[in-house]
Design a protein around this motif. Structure first.
Motif: not given
Length: 106
Positions: A1-16
């Motif tokens: 699947g597709q991937a993305m990288i981010g800094e710690a604490g950047c996620m607000l919401f996430l789909d199942p």
């Protein structure tokens, strides 16, 4: 699947269907002649600029497109950039300016 990288604490919401894990690298290709010393210097450079050694990898492990939201840990404006629009596909930003990207961009 597709991937993305981010800094710690950047996620607000996430789909199942989207999984995440912490990894030491950002997915960039390491040159064949690069040694552990090069990786060490890169890590120390990130620590010296008050960045984290670890990146959070978000991976869509489902067979359909999913959504997620990201935000900076402090108030400010998020500006999307297309690196191909800049000379040598490079920008210089202040410490803490990175939010997220495709693997291998940082």
């Amino acid at each position: 699947g597709q991937a993305m990288i981010g800094e710690a604490g950047c996620m607000l919401f996430l789909d199942p269907g989207i999984t995440f894990e912490s990894r030491l690298g950002n997915g960039s290709v390491v040159p064949q002649n690069d040694t552990w010393w090069g990786a060490f210097k890169t890590g120390m450079g990130r620590l010296a600029t008050n960045e984290s050694l670890f990146f959070t990898w978000f991976i869509n492990s489902s067979s359909v497109p999913r959504s997620m939201g990201v935000a900076a840990p402090t108030m400010g404006t998020v500006i999307p950039l297309k690196l191909h629009d800049y000379p040598e596909s490079t920008i210089v930003a202040q410490s803490g300016a990175f939010l997220c990207s495709s693997p291998g961009v940082v």
